[in-house]
Write an enzyme that holds these catalytic residues in place. Structure first.
Site, PDB file in Angstrom:
ATOM      1  N   HIS A 447      -6.288-114.674 -18.921  1.00  0.00           N
ATOM      2  CA  HIS A 447      -5.094-114.054 -19.498  1.00  0.00           C
ATOM      3  C   HIS A 447      -4.977-112.594 -19.071  1.00  0.00           C
ATOM      4  O   HIS A 447      -5.762-111.750 -19.485  1.00  0.00           O
ATOM      5  CB  HIS A 447      -5.158-114.174 -21.035  1.00  0.00           C
ATOM      6  CG  HIS A 447      -4.000-113.523 -21.724  1.00  0.00           C
ATOM      7  ND1 HIS A 447      -4.104-112.951 -22.976  1.00  0.00           N
ATOM      8  CD2 HIS A 447      -2.713-113.343 -21.328  1.00  0.00           C
ATOM      9  CE1 HIS A 447      -2.917-112.442 -23.317  1.00  0.00           C
ATOM     10  NE2 HIS A 447      -2.075-112.666 -22.338  1.00  0.00           N
ATOM     11  N   GLU A 459      -8.602-111.418 -20.310  1.00  0.00           N
ATOM     12  CA  GLU A 459      -9.368-112.274 -21.220  1.00  0.00           C
ATOM     13  C   GLU A 459      -9.729-113.562 -20.483  1.00  0.00           C
ATOM     14  O   GLU A 459      -8.858-114.222 -19.914  1.00  0.00           O
ATOM     15  CB  GLU A 459      -8.526-112.627 -22.461  1.00  0.00           C
ATOM     16  CG  GLU A 459      -8.322-111.465 -23.414  1.00  0.00           C
ATOM     17  CD  GLU A 459      -7.495-111.839 -24.640  1.00  0.00           C
ATOM     18  OE1 GLU A 459      -7.949-111.567 -25.758  1.00  0.00           O
ATOM     19  OE2 GLU A 459      -6.386-112.391 -24.486  1.00  0.00           O
TER      20      GLU A 459
END
Length: 703
Positions: A447, A459
């Site tokens: 992410h 992430e």
């Protein structure tokens, strides 16, 4: 006790040049340590006895760095401001002794020359640097909540003028060789192959007489000109720091005082303020971020070795796809193949990359040939040609589970059996996306945050079936892209969006309570966030918020239910910046609050709450959720939670992140505040079990 080899060694050439090599034993980077005071003193004492030395060259024994600054660990060892002040004073005395050598002293700089490293170079009479891309010069102490403490605040303004020195010291910016030469920080910028030869030639010349720059003459001696420059710098600094970073005020004070009262008095004040800043909570918090990111660089994210990456595929040529392809090709250096359903999407991604590279070319960071070379490493098509060579495919298509399932199936059909499928979803659980995969062990979340080329966080989200090698491989990829990756649990919203959502919801509640938009945004800017929450919603896009919120409510429950304003805004064509209007208007040069939004939401704006109450209302929601995430194992440690919040949403760095901030307040105080706000505003503020338990046992997140 074992005698350590000295980091400083002298040798002498027949032509009268002495060579001082800096090479810290068993370290990749040269950093200055308090133990070196004795070693350098010995070297200087030896040089003073030599009558046949005509010049001295100071150079590094490391292949790719000069001196990267002082060792920050020695500051953490200080228990009082006086101790830290003593460190600065010793550094000043040492560099003064170097400067007062009777012959020409030249610094030969290649690679990072930062902080104390640049202060040492400034104490030399001349500086020559390599024109290599690795070479960077700067005084980044302000980023650690400090000021340069070994003479930097006094030497730099006298060398390059007040305005340029303030710009460098207040921002901590790092200069490339060309810019350093232009500003006069170095005298010469030459190819690395001849760096030492040129430094040697310089050292054989007579010691240079110090030239007064026109700027110094105009600003150093002219009280009116000087106070004008300081007033401007002070105003600009306060706008940026909003009083949250004491180092900035100390820098302005020390430089001004030194120019008015003379260098010796300036140095004394520099050391005093340095000592005080070392003990400040702001500097402790900023140093903790430095230590955390340094430790994270060495971690692989999983108990496995990363696989080899040679080529990367990107699905989707939108804003995220364009950004991901850019950091993959330009930063990581991998050839990238983009697939989009339409040629327009591909053209969009190419234009995005070209624009970013052309900006660099205009600033003369890269040449036209380098721009063309980098553009050639990004190709694209509307089919899967070339995807059979991709080791990792990053998917950046719309937030739609069926579409993501289709992407997984198509990649498994067209790529190699070993290819990793990394999905850049911002809210859909990864295990749901992996349900469509024949090889779920190679499906992982990756992410990114927008704009990808600027935001430092990524992430990494494994689902229960993701293999450790897959995790290690994408962590390695993220690092090569210049990112700081944190591995987080596979729950809706992951970590960053999950703690951001309650904060944004609370901002919306405050707004619907009738507080003016500017008052609300300013309250959180003053608290230390880089943008206010209403501005942030406009930047991210009201439509994106409208998509993410129902997913979070569905997966995590009613406490994520925000006020129902999204539909009202979207029906009125208000998507935020991208549609020219949201809460603000974006069609003129300056954004301004769109007053008609109040009428749309049936509001009569009026300031009722003070800024601190508003900031605390929004921030407490974020703190409570962060503690929940740690309790549920969404993040692995308070450290990861702090880095995620600072790098992902700009949580105020001087507070050290949500967990350090809660430690600073104390768990009991956080719970007390949450209970207070529960009584005032409702059950959504109810403190989570983790915080209640910590408060009753007087526990901290960090030892």
């Amino acid at each position: 006790m074992t005698e350590h080899a000295s980091a400083f060694s002298l040798s002498y050439a027949e032509n009268g040049v002495a060579w001082l090599k800096v090479d810290v034993p068993e370290e990749k980077m040269n950093t200055l340590q308090s133990a070196f005071v004795e070693q350098v003193s010995e070297v200087l004492a030896e040089l003073k006895t030599k009558t046949d030395v005509k010049g001295l060259v100071v150079y590094s024994g490391k292949p790719d760095n000069f001196i990267a600054g002082a060792d920050i660990r020695m500051l953490d060892a200080c228990t009082t401001a006086e101790e830290a002040e003593q460190l600065a004073t010793k550094g000043q005395e040492l560099f003064d002794a170097l400067e007062s050598l009777p012959f020409h002293v030249v610094a030969a700089i290649h690679g990072p020359c930062l902080g104390g490293g640049l202060e040492l170079a400034l104490a030399c009479h001349s500086r020559v640097c390599s024109d290599d891309d690795k070479t960077r010069l700067g005084l980044p102490e302000v980023q650690l909540g400090l000021l340069p403490g070994s003479g930097g605040t006094q030497r730099l303004p006298r060398l390059i003028g007040v305005a340029n020195a303030l710009d460098m010291i207040l921002t901590g910016k790092q200069l490339r060789a060309k810019k350093a030469k232009k500003l006069g920080v170095v005298d010469e910028s030459v190819p690395l192959s001849i760096l030492l030869d040129i430094a040697e030639q310089q050292a054989l010349k007579p010691k240079p007489k110090r030239k007064h720059t026109f700027q110094e003459w105009a600003l150093g001696g002219n009280a009116l000109g000087r106070s004008l420059v300081f007033d401007q710098a002070g105003k600009k600094t306060r706008e940026k720091t909003r009083g949250n970073y004491p180092a900035a005020d100390a820098i302005l004070e020390v430089i001004k005082y030194g120019l008015q009262s003379g260098r010796d008095k300036g140095l004394r004040l520099e050391a005093k303020r340095f000592g005080e800043l070392v003990m400040s909570p702001e500097s402790a918090a900023l140093r903790s971020i430095f230590f955390a990111t340094t430790a994270m660089k060495k971690e692989t994210g999983a108990e496995a070795k990363p696989g080899t990456i040679r080529r990367v595929g990107v699905l989707g040529g939108g804003l995220m796809g364009g950004g991901i392809s850019h950091v993959t090709a330009v930063k990581a250096g991998y050839p990238v193949r983009i697939k989009d359903i339409a040629n327009d999407g591909l053209l969009n991604a190419m234009a995005y990359n070209y624009k970013l590279l052309d900006k660099k070319r205009k600033r003369r960071i890269i040449s036209k040939a380098e721009l063309q070379k980098q553009m050639l490493s990004i190709t694209g098509g509307t089919d899967y040609t070339g995807f059979n060579h991709a080791d990792v495919v990053v998917e950046a298509v719309f937030e739609d589970l069926n579409l993501k399932h289709q992407m997984v199936r198509e990649i498994e059909q067209h790529a190699k059996p070993e290819t990793i499928f990394a999905t850049n979803t911002s809210s859909l659980p990864i295990h749901q996306i992996a349900e469509a995969a024949e090889r779920p062990a190679q499906v992982v979340g990756l992410h990114y945050f927008s704009p990808v080329e600027k935001m430092p966080l990524v992430e990494v989200i494994p689902h229960a079936g993701t293999s450790p090698e897959t995790v290690a491989t994408v962590v390695a990829l993220a690092k090569k892209q210049g990112k700081t990756p944190i591995v987080v649990g596979d729950k809706a919203g992951f970590y960053v969006n999950r703690i951001l959502a309650p904060y944004m919801n609370e901002a919306a509640n405050v707004l619907l309570g009738g507080e003016p938009i500017e008052h609300l945004d300013t309250a959180l800017l003053d608290f230390g966030f880089p943008v206010g929450p209403i501005t942030l919603l406009d930047e991210v896009g009201v439509d994106i918020g409208a998509k993410i919120m129902p997913i979070l409510v569905n997966e995590l429950g009613d406490r994520f239910q925000g006020p129902d304003v999204f539909d009202t805004l979207l029906n009125d064509g208000r998507k935020g910046r991208k549609s020219g209007k949201g809460f603000y208007l974006y069609n003129s040069k300056k954004k301004s609050v769109d007053k008609s939004v109040y009428k749309l939401l049936n509001l009569q704006p009026e300031k009722k709450a003070d800024a601190e109450t508003i900031a605390m209302r929004c921030t407490l929601m974020m703190l409570n959720e962060a503690a929940r995430c740690l309790d549920e194992g969404v993040i692995r440690s308070p450290r990861d939670g702090d880095i995620g919040a600072i790098f992902g949403i700009g949580f105020p760095p001087f507070l050290g992140g949500p967990f350090r901030y809660m430690d600073q307040l104390g768990a009991a105080r956080v719970v007390e505040l949450l209970n207070e706000y529960t009584n005032k505003y409702g059950q959504r503020f109810k403190p989570c079990d983790k915080l209640v338990a910590m408060a009753s046992e007087n526990q901290r997140f960090y030892d």
